[in-house]
Design a protein around this motif. Structure first.
Motif, mmCIF file in Angstrom:
data_model
loop_
_atom_site.group_PDB
_atom_site.id
_atom_site.type_symbol
_atom_site.label_atom_id
_atom_site.label_comp_id
_atom_site.label_asym_id
_atom_site.label_seq_id
_atom_site.Cartn_x
_atom_site.Cartn_y
_atom_site.Cartn_z
ATOM 1 N N LEU B 99 -2.054 -2.845 4.953
ATOM 2 C CA LEU B 99 -1.337 -2.185 6.046
ATOM 3 C C LEU B 99 -2.224 -2.007 7.272
ATOM 4 O O LEU B 99 -1.786 -2.214 8.400
ATOM 5 C CB LEU B 99 -0.841 -0.810 5.598
ATOM 6 C CG LEU B 99 0.368 -0.794 4.679
ATOM 7 C CD1 LEU B 99 0.698 0.627 4.294
ATOM 8 C CD2 LEU B 99 1.552 -1.440 5.358
ATOM 9 N N SER B 100 -3.496 -1.640 7.034
ATOM 10 C CA SER B 100 -4.320 -1.371 8.209
ATOM 11 C C SER B 100 -4.630 -2.662 8.963
ATOM 12 O O SER B 100 -4.748 -2.643 10.185
ATOM 13 C CB SER B 100 -5.596 -0.624 7.835
ATOM 14 O OG SER B 100 -6.249 -1.265 6.791
ATOM 15 N N CYS B 373 3.924 -4.738 5.053
ATOM 16 C CA CYS B 373 4.839 -3.658 4.692
ATOM 17 C C CYS B 373 5.692 -4.042 3.487
ATOM 18 O O CYS B 373 5.886 -3.242 2.572
ATOM 19 C CB CYS B 373 5.753 -3.321 5.867
ATOM 20 S SG CYS B 373 4.914 -2.441 7.170
ATOM 21 N N SER B 374 6.225 -5.292 3.487
ATOM 22 C CA SER B 374 7.055 -5.718 2.363
ATOM 23 C C SER B 374 6.244 -5.692 1.087
ATOM 24 O O SER B 374 6.737 -5.340 0.016
ATOM 25 C CB SER B 374 7.570 -7.142 2.575
ATOM 26 O OG SER B 374 8.088 -7.288 3.839
ATOM 27 N N ASN B 375 4.981 -6.089 1.224
ATOM 28 C CA ASN B 375 4.099 -6.101 0.072
ATOM 29 C C ASN B 375 3.970 -4.707 -0.523
ATOM 30 O O ASN B 375 4.152 -4.494 -1.725
ATOM 31 C CB ASN B 375 2.742 -6.632 0.529
ATOM 32 C CG ASN B 375 1.878 -7.041 -0.628
ATOM 33 O OD1 ASN B 375 1.180 -6.212 -1.175
ATOM 34 N ND2 ASN B 375 1.971 -8.293 -1.019
ATOM 35 N N VAL B 376 3.678 -3.760 0.368
ATOM 36 C CA VAL B 376 3.508 -2.386 -0.100
ATOM 37 C C VAL B 376 4.828 -1.845 -0.648
ATOM 38 O O VAL B 376 4.862 -1.190 -1.694
ATOM 39 C CB VAL B 376 2.977 -1.499 1.046
ATOM 40 C CG1 VAL B 376 3.017 -0.048 0.651
ATOM 41 C CG2 VAL B 376 1.573 -1.923 1.398
ATOM 42 N N ALA B 377 5.929 -2.145 0.051
ATOM 43 C CA ALA B 377 7.229 -1.660 -0.406
ATOM 44 C C ALA B 377 7.528 -2.205 -1.804
ATOM 45 O O ALA B 377 8.054 -1.491 -2.664
ATOM 46 C CB ALA B 377 8.319 -2.068 0.573
ATOM 47 N N GLY B 378 7.170 -3.477 -2.031
ATOM 48 C CA GLY B 378 7.382 -4.071 -3.353
ATOM 49 C C GLY B 378 6.600 -3.323 -4.415
ATOM 50 O O GLY B 378 7.112 -3.005 -5.490
ATOM 51 N N ALA B 414 2.076 9.245 4.001
ATOM 52 C CA ALA B 414 0.649 9.569 3.943
ATOM 53 C C ALA B 414 -0.163 8.279 3.859
ATOM 54 O O ALA B 414 -1.185 8.110 4.532
ATOM 55 C CB ALA B 414 0.363 10.451 2.742
ATOM 56 N N LEU B 415 0.353 7.347 3.063
ATOM 57 C CA LEU B 415 -0.293 6.038 2.924
ATOM 58 C C LEU B 415 -0.367 5.342 4.285
ATOM 59 O O LEU B 415 -1.413 4.831 4.699
ATOM 60 C CB LEU B 415 0.552 5.208 1.959
ATOM 61 C CG LEU B 415 -0.087 4.042 1.257
ATOM 62 C CD1 LEU B 415 -1.192 4.557 0.372
ATOM 63 C CD2 LEU B 415 0.962 3.329 0.411
ATOM 64 N N PHE B 416 0.764 5.355 4.999
ATOM 65 C CA PHE B 416 0.806 4.705 6.308
ATOM 66 C C PHE B 416 -0.089 5.439 7.302
ATOM 67 O O PHE B 416 -0.669 4.816 8.189
ATOM 68 C CB PHE B 416 2.241 4.637 6.832
ATOM 69 C CG PHE B 416 2.985 3.428 6.350
ATOM 70 C CD1 PHE B 416 3.432 3.347 5.044
ATOM 71 C CD2 PHE B 416 3.220 2.354 7.199
ATOM 72 C CE1 PHE B 416 4.111 2.227 4.593
ATOM 73 C CE2 PHE B 416 3.895 1.233 6.755
ATOM 74 C CZ PHE B 416 4.344 1.173 5.449
#
Lengths: 113, 884
Positions: B99-100, B373-378, B414-416
């Motif tokens: 994400l970063s 983002c899709s990766n994290v959402a998955g 919080a992650l974001f």
């Protein structure tokens, strides 16, 4: 009374006087306000106001049975509590006393806007 | 009545409603809608009102939940989030890294755009400054005001407290043994005192330096130029430098951060406006009303609005025009009035071009962000399954669903937030790299990317929006729990739907990675091809350099004499095999076209033909074969006996089976004889039939433009040759700058730098996307394998071959890849049109790139699903069956 009523809260409490106590749930309550004031009311706003009033003990509610007309969802019926009546009466009294003899200076027009 | 369906956007939104009264509220919303339909029919208005009602209700309910600290406990949520994020530290680290990077890249691009387009100019009170423009009919030029006009405005206009004039000027800067060609700014004496407070060093140019034409040979250096050429040495004040061959004294250095009244235009130096005639070799630059070379900037007087000032100045301008009727011109030049624009606002065409490039850049980094983002959402979705029991326990203990959703969303946010913080740190580093990209010397363009409140606000908003958008689906799914099955840990009915959402996230990652990879591939192919687009052979033994006598005010005759002498002197040197010149370097896009009539084919009419102007010995120097006739010689000098050469394919096209030699072509009022045929130059698009091409003789050219590129084929040491060239040029005219001396091959790579850079950036992002997509596929298959362990056990127990099991899961991965590739190809086809203008030698729908990158992606998908699939076959049926 810890806190005075907001304008919208007054309308909600008045609507509870207006509708048939057996039909005092979201849809008729909103219709009452919309019909009498010609204002648009969001269902969510009505719910959050009722929720607040309930926390303050001015109204109470009970869950009804689910009906098919509502996609199997229940209704929540609301009732005006004595504390609610008192708060409403108080708040309207204040408005009446304050506005006495002043209303002719305002153009109140017809019904609502 | 209950048959009426509620509009789907509303239904979808209604799922976002939280709180204990979720169901009753939704029931009331639906009932209201049905009643209204029963009363008035299902019109668009009724349906829209429903959707609107739902939307506002969602907002109300969410706001109400957030506002009640006593009952909701945001602090508690945060504490819990911290515990969860540190507990699953591996997941947290991977998510935060991807994400970063996404957030950092997007923020960096935004900060560059911010610096170029949005940021306030670093000048005093920019809000009261306006640019004064006088639009000319049929002209889009920025420069529209003459010096006498400027002086009249200054004397008469009371609506301004100050009025400044400036103009850019190309100039050769002679400094030590490294002269360079760059741009400076001619400024009126009040320019600096009005715009900036104090100089970085020395003093500012003041009105006293701008009184008498030609009498103030002083200059201020830009901060960047001072840093680059003097290393920030403070003893520079008082030094002399030569600008366009004239000596100037350095009096100061402009403040750090200030370039000009446009953020991106960064001149190297500033000189008083009254030096314009000397610096530009145009004696009437300051006296002629038709010499409209100035740009005017003014500060509005206190209390005057832009509109009032515009009206007042238009009146004054009208008076000036009536007082100074121009001979034969006045009727053609109706007073079009004056336009005042806020300072720093670019003219429309430049704005559009900048927007186009910005959109392209934003799309690239936006894709990277969406992939991350899709990766994290998955991953979050997968975790939602793992945490079912935890959620079920909390539900059983009395938590509401809304509360769980908020809890999950808080964790994601919080992650974001952590990622955004690291992203900003990354941006600090990335913007430094961007600012240090050195553009080829002489381009007065500053990429000054820095972080200000706008950039920070953008990052915050970006993280919040992406966090909510991509966190919502996992949060909603996570809180949708059937208590009974969750506690017993059996898969519930909704599991299928949940994995569908996950599949969608993986497909998005694959599709967008493919788009990035195809973009990168196209740029790389264009770059690779462009490397071969130069004339002739052995470019590493050809030295090119530009010599610009035009900046020294040379006329055509004098320039030709200069080249003649230079050619003679250079050819006489040992190691020089051949010497010539050309109007432009014939690489990349360096072609122009001309219209000409072919005498014995006049029925064809005017022909648009590509054209280059070259000197004697050009073809021998670059190594192009003259297949018929001869090339230009030093004797082809009389304009009356003009000669041209054509290419082989041109000859074949107009004179198939005949000799073109001796035929005449006519262009302008000049007639020229074809004296030779030369081999075709490089193709610019693979497989294209070369377009007709004619070479004109530079020494017979009627153009007034005398600046050229000199070319010499040499043996031996390059540095010696460059020094020899400088020496010989200096011997002829000590003021003459020699620019950009390099071999033809390195000139080609310099010219192609933007493509190489673009290709590398796109490739870097594409690889990042690919890695994330591979992780996404891998994670999904691992998850599916785990979910189906029992099924695998049953299959194996019933005698399924390992190969069958493996195929099951690999097939799953490949199906996702196929979807992703399909969608990615469609997006690529649509998007690479925008790249078309930057590509050459390769078409925007180049099949090789498309197929190649798709294959790469499919192979990666195969590998990513093979590893977990293989592990599935190693499952011991006994253990697998005991699994649940």
């Amino acid at each position: 009374m810890p806190r005075t009523l907001g304008e919208f809260e007054q309308l909600v409490l008045l609507a509870l006087l207006d509708v048939d106590p057996k039909e005092a749930y979201g849809v008729p309550l909103r219709e009452s306000i919309e019909r009498r004031t010609s204002r648009r009311v969001t269902m969510g706003a009505l719910y959050t106001a009722l929720d607040r009033l309930q926390v303050r003990g001015l109204v109470s509610s009970k869950l009804g049975a689910p009906t098919a007309e509502r996609g199997g969802r229940p209704k929540r019926f609301y009732r005006l509590e004595p504390a609610g009546s008192a708060a409403l009466a108080d708040s309207i009294r204040v408005l009446r006393d304050m506005s006495q003899g002043l209303l002719h200076r305002l153009d109140l027009g017809g019904r609502g806007r | 009545m209950s048959k009426v369906k509620t509009p789907w956007p509303g239904r979808l939104l209604a799922r976002l409603i939280v709180g204990a009264d979720r169901d009753t509220l939704r029931g009331d919303l639906d009932e209201s809608f049905r009643r209204r339909v029963a009363e008035r029919g299902s019109s668009f208005g009724v349906r829209a009102a429903y959707v609107f009602d739902v939307m506002l209700s969602v907002l109300h309910v969410w706001l109400a939940t957030i506002r009640q600290p006593g009952r909701s406990g945001l602090a508690e949520d945060l504490r819990y989030s911290r515990r969860m994020l540190t507990k699953h530290i591996g997941f947290t680290i991977i998510s935060v890294i991807s994400l970063s990077v996404g957030i950092g890249a997007t923020t960096t691009v935004f900060s560059v755009l911010n610096a170029a387009l949005l940021r306030d100019l670093p000048v005093r009170n920019p809000e009261t400054l306006v640019s004064v423009e006088k639009p000319q009919p049929n002209q889009t030029s920025l420069y529209s005001i003459s010096y006498p006009d400027y002086l009249d405005y200054k004397a008469r206009a009371t609506v301004f407290s100050e009025i400044l004039a400036w103009a850019e000027v190309p100039a050769g800067i002679e400094l030590g043994d490294q002269p360079e060609q760059s741009y400076g700014l001619l400024v009126s004496g009040n320019y600096f005192p009005v715009l900036v407070g104090r100089p970085a060093l020395g003093r500012l140019i003041t009105p006293d330096d701008d009184r008498i034409s030609g009498a103030h040979p002083v200059t201020m250096l830009s901060y960047a130029f001072w840093q680059r050429r003097f290393g920030g040495d403070s003893s520079v004040v008082g030094k002399r430098i030569e600008l366009n061959g004239l000596p100037f004294t350095v009096i100061g250095v402009a403040p750090h951060g200030f370039t000009s009244t446009y953020n991106v235009f960064a001149p190297a130096f500033y000189v008083p406006l009254t030096m314009q005639p000397q610096l530009t070799s145009r004696p009437d630059a300051l006296t002629h009303r038709r010499s409209r070379g100035l740009k005017v900037t003014a500060r509005l007087a206190p209390g005057v609005t832009r509109e009032e000032a515009q009206a007042a100045l238009s009146v004054i301008d009208g008076q000036i025009e009536r007082e100074n009727p121009e001979k034969g011109q006045s009727s053609k030049r109706p007073g079009t009035g004056i336009e005042l624009r806020p300072i720093g606002e670019y003219p429309l065409d430049i704005q559009l071009a900048l927007l186009g490039i910005s959109a392209l850049l934003m799309a690239v980094v936006g894709f990277v962000l969406i992939i991350a983002c899709s990766n994290v959402a998955g991953m979050l979705l997968a975790r939602a399954t793992v945490r079912r029991r935890e959620m079920a326990v909390r539900l059983a203990l009395g938590a509401t669903r809304g509360r769980l959703i908020r809890q999950l969303l808080t964790e994601t946010l919080a992650l974001f937030a952590i990622a955004a913080t690291i992203g900003i740190a990354l941006t600090f580093w990335l913007t430094r790299i961007v600012s240090s990209i050195s553009l080829p010397a002489g381009i007065p363009f500053a990429l000054e990317a820095s972080i200000d409140w706008r950039v920070l606000a953008f990052t915050l908003l970006l993280a919040a929006c992406t966090g909510i958008v991509f966190g919502l689906a996992p949060a909603l799914e996570g809180a949708r729990i059937d208590l009974q099955s969750a506690m017993k840990d059996i898969p519930m009915a909704g599991a299928f739907k949940r994995s569908r959402v996950r599949h969608a996230f993986v497909v998005v990652q694959i599709a967008l990675s493919l788009v990035l990879l195809i973009g990168a591939g196209l740029l790389a192919r264009a770059f690779q091809y462009a490397q071969t687009v130069y004339p002739g052979r052995d470019p590493e033994t050809i030295l090119v350099a530009s010599v610009d006598p035009g900046t020294l005010g040379y006329g055509v005759t004098r320039a030709r004499a200069f080249y003649q002498s230079l050619a003679e002197r250079m050819s006489a040197l040992p190691g020089v095999e051949s010497f010539s010149m050309s109007r432009q370097l014939q690489i990349g896009f360096g072609y122009s076209t001309t219209s000409l009539i072919i005498k014995d084919r006049s029925s064809l009419g005017q022909q648009r033909i590509e054209f280059a102007s070259v000197g004697p010995g050009y073809f021998r120097t670059v190594g192009m074969r003259v297949v018929m006739g001869r090339e230009f010689t030093a004797h082809d000098r009389e304009p009356a006996a003009s000669v041209v050469l054509i290419t082989e394919s041109t000859a074949r096209r107009y004179w198939p089976n005949e000799s073109p030699l001796g035929r005449l072509v006519e262009w302008g009022d000049q007639t020229a004889e074809i004296v030779g045929v030369v081999e075709d130059g490089p193709h610019r698009v693979v497989g294209e039939t070369p377009p007709p091409f004619v070479y004109g003789n530079f020494l017979q050219s009627q153009s007034n433009n005398v600046d050229v590129v000199v070319l010499l084929r040499y043996r031996g040491d390059q540095a010696t040759m460059v020094a020899a060239l400088r020496r010989e040029v200096k011997a002829l005219d000590p003021r003459m700058p020699v620019q950009a001396a390099a071999t033809l091959s390195s000139a080609v790579s310099t010219m192609m730098m933007p493509w190489r850079l673009g290709g590398q950036v796109a490739a870097g992002f594409g690889l990042l996307g690919l890695t994330l997509a591979a992780l996404g596929i891998y994670g999904l298959i691992v998850y599916t394998v785990n979910q189906r362990t029992r099924e695998i056990g049953v299959r194996v127990a019933l005698g399924a071959e390992p190969g069958n099991i493996r195929r099951l899961f690999i097939g799953h991965g490949l199906r996702l890849a196929a979807w992703g590739v399909g969608i990615g190809l469609v997006i690529s086809f649509a998007m690479t049109r925008a790249l078309g203008a930057f590509l050459f030698g390769v078409s925007a729908s180049d099949p090789l790139t498309y197929v190649g990158q798709s294959v790469v992606l499919v192979l990666v998908a195969l590998a990513a699903s093979y590893i977990p699939a293989r592990r599935a076959t190693l499952t011991d049926p006994l253990i697998a069956l005991r699994h649940e």
